[in-house]
Design a protein around this motif. Sequence first.
Motif, mmCIF file in Angstrom:
data_model
loop_
_atom_site.group_PDB
_atom_site.id
_atom_site.type_symbol
_atom_site.label_atom_id
_atom_site.label_comp_id
_atom_site.label_asym_id
_atom_site.label_seq_id
_atom_site.Cartn_x
_atom_site.Cartn_y
_atom_site.Cartn_z
ATOM 1 N N THR A 86 7.185 -4.297 18.024
ATOM 2 C CA THR A 86 8.474 -3.510 17.479
ATOM 3 C C THR A 86 8.667 -2.272 18.008
ATOM 4 O O THR A 86 9.106 -1.364 17.458
ATOM 5 C CB THR A 86 9.504 -4.144 16.808
ATOM 6 N N LEU B 121 12.078 -4.697 11.034
ATOM 7 C CA LEU B 121 13.316 -4.102 11.828
ATOM 8 C C LEU B 121 13.811 -3.511 10.795
ATOM 9 O O LEU B 121 13.863 -2.919 12.095
ATOM 10 C CB LEU B 121 14.001 -5.856 12.446
ATOM 11 N N GLY C 15 12.526 2.275 15.811
ATOM 12 C CA GLY C 15 12.575 1.450 16.289
ATOM 13 C C GLY C 15 13.775 1.564 17.259
ATOM 14 O O GLY C 15 14.516 2.367 17.487
ATOM 15 N N ALA D 176 15.355 -4.530 18.867
ATOM 16 C CA ALA D 176 14.971 -4.904 17.389
ATOM 17 C C ALA D 176 16.090 -6.192 17.576
ATOM 18 O O ALA D 176 16.204 -7.517 17.143
ATOM 19 C CB ALA D 176 15.838 -4.538 16.465
ATOM 20 N N ALA E 26 21.706 -3.070 14.959
ATOM 21 C CA ALA E 26 20.719 -2.900 16.313
ATOM 22 C C ALA E 26 21.807 -2.905 17.205
ATOM 23 O O ALA E 26 22.005 -2.186 18.061
ATOM 24 C CB ALA E 26 20.072 -4.385 17.093
#
Length: 450
Positions: free
Chosen positions: A23, A101, A110, A115, A149
């Motif tokens: 990640t 995450l 990220g 993610a 996300a």
Amino acid sequence: MTEHETTPGTTGDSGAGAVVEETRVEATPVAAAAATAAAPPVPVASDHPDRWGRVDADGTVYVKTADGERVVGSWQAGEPAEGLAHFARRFDDIRTEVELLVTRLSSGAGDPKHAMTSAKHVKESLADAAVVGDLAALAARVDYVLVKAEEGLEAAKAAKDEARAAAGARKQELVEEAEVLANESTQWKSAGDRLRQILDEWKTIRGVDRKTDEQLWRRFSKARDAFNRRRGSHFADLDRQRTVAKNRKQELVEEAEKLIESDDWGPTAGRYKDLMVEWKAAGRAPKEADDALWQRFRAAQDAFFAKRSEAFSERDAEFSTNAKLKEELLAEAERIDPSLDLESARQQLYKIQERWDAIGKVPRERVRELEGKLRTIEERVRGAVDAQWRKSDPEAEARVAQFRERVEQFEAQAAKARTAGDKRRAEQAEAQAKQWREWLAAAEQAVSSR
């Protein structure tokens, strides 16, 4: 907080650590914005695993879910509590992956797409995950990651669209600037440099859709070609003009070189001035030819004016010598005494006048001075003659005839000099004729009054 909670990335039996390691991606500003949304609480299992599961007498391990208990494994290696703790640590490993995450999305470090993929993988694994913990809370946490996300992906898409629009707008600006330069600019060097700078910047701009990019590129390329054609035409015309200028300057140089030997100082000097005016009007020839022709032109000018200067120096020296000779004549004329012998005085003055004329020119600034001194002496002698006539003039008729002869003589000399084009001698003879004419008038008056 347990050891698993403070050490992100710790691998457990579920293999979740491998997912966590993948990640690490670049940050996006959209993901950072998602961190401001309210998040569900972080589920914990290792503190009180018996709240979320149990181990029965035969070692079967269960986890509590909203739909009831589900078998997650078997524990035969020790006390039931140790078994619960083991499966709780596996839960914490997944939780740690999810929290990593969340952290990365919240900090902007990220990648929303990565993610989402990881969160979906975790969510799919929860249904049969061999773990003991608050699966409902963990699922809610996973859903939170999925929402953030998704928001990040939408924001990234918007940012990408905005960047694409900005890139297209910038290329549009560059094209329009190139078209202005191509159609209007006559600053060939600076405009050419600017077109190269535009091309360099163009290569750095990314993200424009292919169709738009190709259309803009065709316009830019067309503008560059138009500028190059117009610039080429300009310099072709300039080359033709410079060839004409070169030929004209060659003619001027050749004429200037022919004039070097001329001793007609005034008109030739004037012609050199005219040649200079024509040289400037001829325009620029090719640089090397222009410089070479200019050197020849200046050399011809310098040679002529040096020659003229030398001649003027010689003439000035001659005129200065003439002035000294006339000063000596004036000193000699000053010694003439009409009271002793009037006829002898007239004869001496006449001879001095002839020698005066034979000497020639003097410096211009001394002409009036020297001529004035000679006139004073002439008037003194003439006054003595007038006085003599008034006293006695037994030979008056003879003198009248003599004076008339002198007048005629000087008038003839003046006419001859004018015919020969000798203006100076003609004027001198006329001046002497005028003087003798005055004496003749006085002699005739004396004769008529007796």
